[in-house]
Design a protein around this motif. Structure first.
Motif, mmCIF file in Angstrom:
data_model
loop_
_atom_site.group_PDB
_atom_site.id
_atom_site.type_symbol
_atom_site.label_atom_id
_atom_site.label_comp_id
_atom_site.label_asym_id
_atom_site.label_seq_id
_atom_site.Cartn_x
_atom_site.Cartn_y
_atom_site.Cartn_z
ATOM 1 N N PRO A 128 0.829 -1.213 0.000
ATOM 2 C CA PRO A 128 0.000 0.000 0.000
ATOM 3 C C PRO A 128 0.860 1.259 0.000
ATOM 4 O O PRO A 128 1.836 1.362 0.762
ATOM 5 C CB PRO A 128 -0.807 -0.122 1.296
ATOM 6 N N GLY A 129 0.488 2.201 -0.840
ATOM 7 C CA GLY A 129 1.252 3.438 -0.938
ATOM 8 C C GLY A 129 1.423 4.152 0.397
ATOM 9 O O GLY A 129 2.530 4.604 0.720
ATOM 10 N N PRO A 130 0.359 4.266 1.215
ATOM 11 C CA PRO A 130 0.507 4.944 2.507
ATOM 12 C C PRO A 130 1.531 4.274 3.423
ATOM 13 O O PRO A 130 2.199 4.960 4.205
ATOM 14 C CB PRO A 130 -0.901 4.872 3.103
ATOM 15 N N ILE A 131 1.665 2.945 3.331
ATOM 16 C CA ILE A 131 2.624 2.242 4.180
ATOM 17 C C ILE A 131 4.046 2.561 3.729
ATOM 18 O O ILE A 131 4.931 2.847 4.546
ATOM 19 C CB ILE A 131 2.365 0.723 4.159
ATOM 20 N N ALA A 132 4.287 2.504 2.411
ATOM 21 C CA ALA A 132 5.614 2.837 1.893
ATOM 22 C C ALA A 132 5.966 4.293 2.192
ATOM 23 O O ALA A 132 7.103 4.611 2.574
ATOM 24 C CB ALA A 132 5.669 2.576 0.388
ATOM 25 N N GLN A 133 4.990 5.192 2.047
ATOM 26 C CA GLN A 133 5.241 6.606 2.306
ATOM 27 C C GLN A 133 5.482 6.868 3.794
ATOM 28 O O GLN A 133 6.307 7.729 4.153
ATOM 29 C CB GLN A 133 4.074 7.446 1.801
ATOM 30 N N SER A 134 4.786 6.158 4.660
ATOM 31 C CA SER A 134 4.994 6.358 6.092
ATOM 32 C C SER A 134 6.353 5.832 6.526
ATOM 33 O O SER A 134 6.992 6.403 7.417
ATOM 34 C CB SER A 134 3.880 5.691 6.903
ATOM 35 N N MET A 135 6.820 4.745 5.900
ATOM 36 C CA MET A 135 8.173 4.278 6.186
ATOM 37 C C MET A 135 9.192 5.336 5.786
ATOM 38 O O MET A 135 10.132 5.638 6.529
ATOM 39 C CB MET A 135 8.459 2.973 5.434
ATOM 40 N N LEU A 136 8.985 5.934 4.598
ATOM 41 C CA LEU A 136 9.898 6.982 4.150
ATOM 42 C C LEU A 136 9.852 8.181 5.098
ATOM 43 O O LEU A 136 10.901 8.731 5.468
ATOM 44 C CB LEU A 136 9.525 7.423 2.736
ATOM 45 N N ALA A 137 8.658 8.588 5.521
ATOM 46 C CA ALA A 137 8.540 9.713 6.450
ATOM 47 C C ALA A 137 9.248 9.416 7.765
ATOM 48 O O ALA A 137 9.909 10.295 8.342
ATOM 49 C CB ALA A 137 7.065 10.036 6.697
ATOM 50 N N GLY A 138 9.140 8.182 8.243
ATOM 51 C CA GLY A 138 9.830 7.800 9.472
ATOM 52 C C GLY A 138 11.335 7.859 9.329
ATOM 53 O O GLY A 138 12.055 8.266 10.255
ATOM 54 N N VAL A 139 11.826 7.465 8.160
ATOM 55 C CA VAL A 139 13.260 7.540 7.885
ATOM 56 C C VAL A 139 13.723 8.990 7.863
ATOM 57 O O VAL A 139 14.780 9.347 8.397
ATOM 58 C CB VAL A 139 13.568 6.845 6.541
ATOM 59 N N LEU A 140 12.917 9.855 7.252
ATOM 60 C CA LEU A 140 13.328 11.242 7.035
ATOM 61 C C LEU A 140 13.256 12.093 8.301
ATOM 62 O O LEU A 140 13.952 13.113 8.398
ATOM 63 C CB LEU A 140 12.443 11.879 5.960
ATOM 64 N N LEU A 141 12.437 11.691 9.266
ATOM 65 C CA LEU A 141 12.211 12.537 10.439
ATOM 66 C C LEU A 141 13.514 12.915 11.140
ATOM 67 O O LEU A 141 13.758 14.091 11.439
ATOM 68 C CB LEU A 141 11.269 11.841 11.421
ATOM 69 N N SER A 142 14.345 11.915 11.420
ATOM 70 C CA SER A 142 15.574 12.204 12.168
ATOM 71 C C SER A 142 16.525 13.103 11.387
ATOM 72 O O SER A 142 17.325 13.830 11.976
ATOM 73 C CB SER A 142 16.280 10.896 12.545
ATOM 74 N N LEU A 143 16.440 13.068 10.054
ATOM 75 C CA LEU A 143 17.282 13.940 9.242
ATOM 76 C C LEU A 143 16.718 15.354 9.193
ATOM 77 O O LEU A 143 17.472 16.335 9.188
ATOM 78 C CB LEU A 143 17.402 13.378 7.823
ATOM 79 N N CYS A 144 15.388 15.476 9.162
ATOM 80 C CA CYS A 144 14.762 16.783 9.020
ATOM 81 C C CYS A 144 14.834 17.627 10.290
ATOM 82 O O CYS A 144 14.658 18.845 10.228
ATOM 83 C CB CYS A 144 13.305 16.620 8.585
ATOM 84 N N ILE A 145 15.080 17.002 11.440
ATOM 85 C CA ILE A 145 15.200 17.786 12.665
ATOM 86 C C ILE A 145 16.635 18.256 12.909
ATOM 87 O O ILE A 145 16.873 19.109 13.772
ATOM 88 C CB ILE A 145 14.701 16.993 13.899
ATOM 89 N N LYS A 146 17.575 17.748 12.126
ATOM 90 C CA LYS A 146 18.980 18.116 12.341
ATOM 91 C C LYS A 146 19.257 19.607 12.151
ATOM 92 O O LYS A 146 20.058 20.182 12.900
ATOM 93 C CB LYS A 146 19.888 17.289 11.439
ATOM 94 N N PRO A 147 18.648 20.280 11.164
ATOM 95 C CA PRO A 147 18.928 21.717 11.039
ATOM 96 C C PRO A 147 18.582 22.507 12.294
ATOM 97 O O PRO A 147 19.297 23.442 12.670
ATOM 98 C CB PRO A 147 18.048 22.139 9.854
ATOM 99 N N PHE A 148 17.525 22.105 12.981
ATOM 100 C CA PHE A 148 17.073 22.856 14.144
ATOM 101 C C PHE A 148 17.865 22.471 15.394
ATOM 102 O O PHE A 148 18.055 23.294 16.289
ATOM 103 C CB PHE A 148 15.572 22.643 14.311
ATOM 104 N N GLN A 149 18.352 21.231 15.415
ATOM 105 C CA GLN A 149 19.286 20.862 16.468
ATOM 106 C C GLN A 149 20.595 21.630 16.304
ATOM 107 O O GLN A 149 21.170 22.121 17.278
ATOM 108 C CB GLN A 149 19.545 19.349 16.437
ATOM 109 N N ALA A 150 21.048 21.737 15.049
ATOM 110 C CA ALA A 150 22.283 22.484 14.775
ATOM 111 C C ALA A 150 22.108 23.963 15.081
ATOM 112 O O ALA A 150 23.056 24.640 15.503
ATOM 113 C CB ALA A 150 22.697 22.285 13.316
ATOM 114 N N LEU A 151 20.909 24.463 14.890
ATOM 115 C CA LEU A 151 20.636 25.874 15.158
ATOM 116 C C LEU A 151 20.854 26.190 16.635
ATOM 117 O O LEU A 151 21.330 27.280 16.979
ATOM 118 C CB LEU A 151 19.199 26.209 14.744
ATOM 119 N N ALA A 152 20.530 25.248 17.495
ATOM 120 C CA ALA A 152 20.719 25.456 18.937
ATOM 121 C C ALA A 152 22.190 25.319 19.335
ATOM 122 O O ALA A 152 22.653 25.997 20.247
ATOM 123 C CB ALA A 152 19.870 24.457 19.714
ATOM 124 N N ILE A 153 22.922 24.446 18.637
ATOM 125 C CA ILE A 153 24.315 24.178 18.995
ATOM 126 C C ILE A 153 25.271 25.173 18.348
ATOM 127 O O ILE A 153 26.189 25.690 18.986
ATOM 128 C CB ILE A 153 24.696 22.738 18.579
#
Length: 391
Positions: A128-153
């Motif tokens: 199912p497309g939603p399952i594949a897309q949710s796996m991708l979103a889960g993978v991307l989450l930790s990468l997408c928060i890095k700019p804001f973690q770096a902003l604090a550091i």
């Protein structure tokens, strides 16, 4: 309908040349930091990372130009950006980069087989497309928060990149990430005290990596890489072309990009695939009023991808000078749009919303059990929920 019967033209129209150049700039400079992050996480040395970037660019350039000339259709080819993001959050295999390369080969083989063996293609389409897309979103989450973690550091390093991406994106989304790349370049030069050493070589030398194969790497790297590449790149790439009136036969295209992946994998490149976003840029009427002339844009784009790839060593040498966290910031802002799209596609359908949420949560947790990554367990958990709801 636009088939593959376009008449041969002696030279590309100027409009398609300019489009092809823009597509190459956007496609390459919007995603190369993600590829570098991915192969580095798999244990690649700087020389191997340069080889991976060079080979991936040449593979997609030659394949895209070749397919477009053969089919006389604007067949845009890319490296798998979501696949590279998957690698960036995965654990390095026990056998190091050689084992990851073996997994790249297996993933390429699966794509090639899906092209000429219908049962595997149908099996992939059954996810199912939603399952594949949710796996991708889960993978991307930790990468997408890095700019804001770096902003604090390190705000002095992260803020110019985020600001350039945001401000340019308000004017033209296509150039938001290239603008962030320019900002990161300026930050790197400033952080290095304006002392940038010359690279050892202008052209990039390919580095052979003898592949090693293992069941854990096949299950944790090759299988998710195959699923993500098919579900978020190859299949949507075909759909985009059809939306503009072209009728490509998906089988030879899948087989060709799979074969290109296999040929480039021993030099470190993760995956070659059909493009979706850049495919729309090459296939839409803004490229050229005559649909039979638009294939030239993909040809020109392929030539420039190849040219950029030859100088990949300069790019990776410069990237090695970047302050800690800067490449992660760049990769994160580059993936925010992809994350938004995949999260929307994952949760849009109420029928799959619960399964997609569980897939997302398990994948994003990064849990590793029995040597299998969170992406695999996320798919398994989502599949269990879907099956249970249908009973």
């Amino acid at each position: 309908m636009t088939g593959n019967t376009a008449p041969r033209s002696g030279h590309p129209p100027l409009q398609t040349v300019s489009t092809g150049i823009v597509v190459a700039i956007v496609g390459f400079f919007s995603s190369f930091p993600i590829l570098l992050q991915g192969v580095a996480a798999m244990g690649a040395t700087p020389d191997q990372a340069a080889s991976a970037l060079m080979t991936a660019a040449v593979a997609m350039g030659v394949t895209g130009a070749g397919l477009s000339l053969w089919k006389r259709q604007p067949i845009s080819v890319a490296w798998s950006t979501p696949g590279s993001a998957l690698l960036a959050v995965n654990a390095m295999p026990q056998g190091g980069f050689a084992e990851a390369v073996g997994a790249f080969l297996v993933a390429g083989l699966l794509v090639a087989v899906a092209g000429f063996w219908r049962p595997l293609g149908r099996l992939t389409a059954m996810i199912p497309g939603p399952i594949a897309q949710s796996m991708l979103a889960g993978v991307l989450l930790s990468l997408c928060i890095k700019p804001f973690q770096a902003l604090a550091i390190s705000p002095a390093h992260a803020l110019p990149v985020i600001a350039a991406w945001f401000l340019v994106g308000r004017v033209n989304r296509l150039f938001a990430v290239p603008a962030a790349v320019l900002a990161a370049t300026a930050v790197t030069i400033w952080a290095a005290g304006f002392q940038i050493p010359a690279p050892p070589s202008v052209l990039t030398a390919p580095v052979w990596v003898s592949p090693q194969f293992s069941i854990p790497a096949t299950l944790s790297i090759a299988l998710p890489l195959f699923i993500v590449t098919m579900a978020t790149q190859n299949i949507p790439g075909i759909a985009v072309m059809r939306s503009y009136g072209y009728q490509p036969d998906s089988r030879p295209l899948f087989t060709t990009v799979g074969a290109a992946s296999m040929a480039s994998a021993p030099f470190g490149a993760p995956a070659t695939c059909l493009a979706a976003i850049t495919a729309a840029m090459c296939a839409n009427p803004d490229c050229h009023p005559d649909p039979k002339q638009r294939y030239w844009s993909a040809v020109v784009c392929g030539l420039f991808y190849t040219l950029f790839g030859l100088f990949a060593g300069i790019i990776t040498s410069f990237a090695g000078l970047a302050p800690t966290g800067l490449l992660g910031t760049l990769a994160g802002v580059a993936l925010l749009g992809v994350f938004a799209g995949s999260a929307h596609a994952a949760l849009e359908d109420p029928e799959y919303r619960e399964a997609a949420a569980i897939t997302f949560a398990v994948t994003a947790s990064g849990v590793t059990i029995l040597g299998l990554s969170g992406a695999v367990w996320g798919l398994i958990a989502g599949a269990i929920v879907v099956i249970a709801k249908r009973r």
